[in-house]
Write a protein that holds these residues in place. Structure first.
Motif, PDB file in Angstrom:
ATOM      1  N   LEU A   1       0.805  -1.222   0.000  1.00  0.00           N
ATOM      2  CA  LEU A   1       0.000   0.000   0.000  1.00  0.00           C
ATOM      3  C   LEU A   1       0.839   1.273   0.000  1.00  0.00           C
ATOM      4  N   THR A   2       2.087   1.179   0.427  1.00  0.00           N
ATOM      5  CA  THR A   2       2.942   2.371   0.463  1.00  0.00           C
ATOM      6  C   THR A   2       4.049   2.350  -0.583  1.00  0.00           C
ATOM      7  N   ARG A   3       4.112   1.296  -1.387  1.00  0.00           N
ATOM      8  CA  ARG A   3       5.216   1.134  -2.337  1.00  0.00           C
ATOM      9  C   ARG A   3       5.378   2.354  -3.250  1.00  0.00           C
ATOM     10  N   ASP A   4       4.289   2.855  -3.809  1.00  0.00           N
ATOM     11  CA  ASP A   4       4.350   3.986  -4.736  1.00  0.00           C
ATOM     12  C   ASP A   4       3.820   5.272  -4.110  1.00  0.00           C
ATOM     13  N   ALA A   5       3.843   5.342  -2.800  1.00  0.00           N
ATOM     14  CA  ALA A   5       3.281   6.509  -2.109  1.00  0.00           C
ATOM     15  C   ALA A   5       4.081   7.764  -2.437  1.00  0.00           C
ATOM     16  N   PRO A   6       3.384   8.874  -2.731  1.00  0.00           N
ATOM     17  CA  PRO A   6       4.077  10.131  -3.027  1.00  0.00           C
ATOM     18  C   PRO A   6       4.471  10.902  -1.762  1.00  0.00           C
ATOM     19  N   TYR A   7       4.243  10.308  -0.603  1.00  0.00           N
ATOM     20  CA  TYR A   7       4.527  10.958   0.669  1.00  0.00           C
ATOM     21  C   TYR A   7       5.581  10.149   1.432  1.00  0.00           C
ATOM     22  N   PRO A   8       6.328  10.809   2.345  1.00  0.00           N
ATOM     23  CA  PRO A   8       7.255  10.050   3.185  1.00  0.00           C
ATOM     24  C   PRO A   8       6.512   9.222   4.221  1.00  0.00           C
ATOM     25  N   VAL A   9       7.084   8.077   4.548  1.00  0.00           N
ATOM     26  CA  VAL A   9       6.560   7.204   5.597  1.00  0.00           C
ATOM     27  C   VAL A   9       7.603   7.147   6.705  1.00  0.00           C
ATOM     28  N   ASP A  10       7.191   7.533   7.918  1.00  0.00           N
ATOM     29  CA  ASP A  10       8.087   7.523   9.064  1.00  0.00           C
ATOM     30  C   ASP A  10       7.574   6.534  10.096  1.00  0.00           C
ATOM     31  N   LEU A  11       8.464   5.703  10.610  1.00  0.00           N
ATOM     32  CA  LEU A  11       8.143   4.818  11.731  1.00  0.00           C
ATOM     33  C   LEU A  11       8.810   5.386  12.976  1.00  0.00           C
ATOM     34  N   LEU A  12       8.015   5.634  14.004  1.00  0.00           N
ATOM     35  CA  LEU A  12       8.523   6.217  15.237  1.00  0.00           C
ATOM     36  C   LEU A  12       8.197   5.305  16.414  1.00  0.00           C
ATOM     37  N   SER A  13       9.108   5.241  17.370  1.00  0.00           N
ATOM     38  CA  SER A  13       8.804   4.528  18.607  1.00  0.00           C
ATOM     39  C   SER A  13       8.062   5.479  19.537  1.00  0.00           C
ATOM     40  N   LYS A  14       7.439   4.933  20.556  1.00  0.00           N
ATOM     41  CA  LYS A  14       6.606   5.733  21.459  1.00  0.00           C
ATOM     42  C   LYS A  14       7.381   6.840  22.165  1.00  0.00           C
ATOM     43  N   ASN A  15       8.694   6.685  22.300  1.00  0.00           N
ATOM     44  CA  ASN A  15       9.506   7.699  22.972  1.00  0.00           C
ATOM     45  C   ASN A  15       9.968   8.816  22.058  1.00  0.00           C
ATOM     46  N   GLU A  16       9.602   8.730  20.788  1.00  0.00           N
ATOM     47  CA  GLU A  16      10.080   9.723  19.818  1.00  0.00           C
ATOM     48  C   GLU A  16       9.080  10.856  19.558  1.00  0.00           C
ATOM     49  N   TRP A  17       8.232  11.159  20.542  1.00  0.00           N
ATOM     50  CA  TRP A  17       7.297  12.268  20.337  1.00  0.00           C
ATOM     51  C   TRP A  17       8.016  13.593  20.089  1.00  0.00           C
ATOM     52  N   PRO A  18       9.225  13.845  20.661  1.00  0.00           N
ATOM     53  CA  PRO A  18       9.896  15.105  20.305  1.00  0.00           C
ATOM     54  C   PRO A  18      10.249  15.187  18.817  1.00  0.00           C
ATOM     55  N   ARG A  19      10.585  14.043  18.226  1.00  0.00           N
ATOM     56  CA  ARG A  19      10.889  14.029  16.791  1.00  0.00           C
ATOM     57  C   ARG A  19       9.647  14.378  15.982  1.00  0.00           C
ATOM     58  N   MET A  20       8.497  13.823  16.366  1.00  0.00           N
ATOM     59  CA  MET A  20       7.246  14.141  15.677  1.00  0.00           C
ATOM     60  C   MET A  20       6.945  15.636  15.790  1.00  0.00           C
ATOM     61  N   ARG A  21       7.127  16.190  16.993  1.00  0.00           N
ATOM     62  CA  ARG A  21       6.892  17.620  17.187  1.00  0.00           C
ATOM     63  C   ARG A  21       7.816  18.453  16.309  1.00  0.00           C
ATOM     64  N   ASP A  22       9.103  18.061  16.233  1.00  0.00           N
ATOM     65  CA  ASP A  22      10.055  18.788  15.389  1.00  0.00           C
ATOM     66  C   ASP A  22       9.663  18.712  13.914  1.00  0.00           C
ATOM     67  N   LEU A  23       9.193  17.532  13.487  1.00  0.00           N
ATOM     68  CA  LEU A  23       8.734  17.407  12.097  1.00  0.00           C
ATOM     69  C   LEU A  23       7.574  18.343  11.821  1.00  0.00           C
ATOM     70  N   LEU A  24       6.607  18.406  12.732  1.00  0.00           N
ATOM     71  CA  LEU A  24       5.476  19.301  12.550  1.00  0.00           C
ATOM     72  C   LEU A  24       5.902  20.761  12.559  1.00  0.00           C
ATOM     73  N   LEU A  25       6.778  21.131  13.474  1.00  0.00           N
ATOM     74  CA  LEU A  25       7.230  22.518  13.553  1.00  0.00           C
ATOM     75  C   LEU A  25       8.026  22.904  12.321  1.00  0.00           C
ATOM     76  N   HIS A  26       8.898  21.999  11.870  1.00  0.00           N
ATOM     77  CA  HIS A  26       9.709  22.284  10.687  1.00  0.00           C
ATOM     78  C   HIS A  26       8.820  22.434   9.455  1.00  0.00           C
ATOM     79  N   ALA A  27       7.805  21.598   9.354  1.00  0.00           N
ATOM     80  CA  ALA A  27       6.894  21.671   8.205  1.00  0.00           C
ATOM     81  C   ALA A  27       6.077  22.952   8.232  1.00  0.00           C
ATOM     82  N   ALA A  28       5.887  23.531   9.426  1.00  0.00           N
ATOM     83  CA  ALA A  28       5.071  24.743   9.544  1.00  0.00           C
ATOM     84  C   ALA A  28       5.834  25.990   9.113  1.00  0.00           C
ATOM     85  N   VAL A  29       7.169  25.877   9.008  1.00  0.00           N
ATOM     86  CA  VAL A  29       7.973  27.038   8.604  1.00  0.00           C
ATOM     87  C   VAL A  29       7.797  27.266   7.110  1.00  0.00           C
ATOM     88  N   PRO A  30       7.432  28.494   6.669  1.00  0.00           N
ATOM     89  CA  PRO A  30       7.226  28.733   5.230  1.00  0.00           C
ATOM     90  C   PRO A  30       8.503  28.635   4.443  1.00  0.00           C
TER      91      PRO A  30
END
Length: 196
Positions: A167-196
């Protein structure tokens, strides 16, 4: 739109509250959460083993398990909006909310490619990301993620279900696997994406 699948194994983990809080704080209007079935889905597997009912019934019960986890998430974080349909999802996101999906429209009367234990909430998250033209797919797991493994290896190891790679083989989006302790990484990804 980002699809963030939170594994059902977090349903009894104190970090669930942190994940939901961070997503609500930084993901308004951008994040759609797909809940895993967790212990609710485990009950379906146990009852199917006892009663030997077919996979269509098991699929429908597993969908209800995901909906129960969605309600649990909203109970933990009242700012979440539960949505079952594409229109409800898009409306809530347009209003700047973080949405948690209750996939009740996935109920089936007949067998399909989705009515098998080869398809779990991981693959349903990928299916939904494809359907809604997501920008990114994050899969959050309770265990440590081996970064050197690709998606096919993670599927072979049982970390992801058997259909996820397809289902993700030809996906046009990135796929990230995160462990439960990596919520700071998720937050950084969201914040970085919010920068114009």
């Amino acid at each position: 739109m980002w699809v963030v699948k939170i594994g059902g194994s977090l349903s009894r983990d104190p970090l669930l509250k942190r994940w939901l809080s961070e997503l609500c704080d930084f993901g308004g209007g951008r994040v759609l959460i797909v809940p895993g079935g967790g212990g609710f889905a485990d009950q379906v597997r146990e009852h199917q083993a006892v009663w030997e009912f077919d996979d269509v019934a098991a699929h429908n019960m597993a969908v209800l398990a995901m909906a129960q986890h969605a309600l649990l998430m909203q109970g933990v974080c009242r700012n979440l909006v539960i949505a079952a349909t594409d229109a409800q999802i898009l409306r809530a996101m347009h209003d700047g909310r973080v949405v948690v999906w209750a996939p009740l429209d996935m109920m089936r009367q007949e067998a399909s490619m989705l009515t098998s234990w080869d398809v779990t909430s991981d693959s349903l998250a990928a299916w939904l990301a494809n359907r809604l033209n997501a920008e990114r797919l994050l899969i959050v797991k309770s265990c440590v993620i081996e970064r050197s493994h690709d998606i096919a290896r993670h599927s072979a190891d049982g970390l992801l279900d058997r259909r996820f790679a397809e289902l993700t083989r030809d996906a046009p989006y990135p796929v990230d696997l995160l462990s439960k302790n990596e919520w700071p990484r998720m937050r950084d990804l969201l914040l970085h994406a919010a920068v114009p």
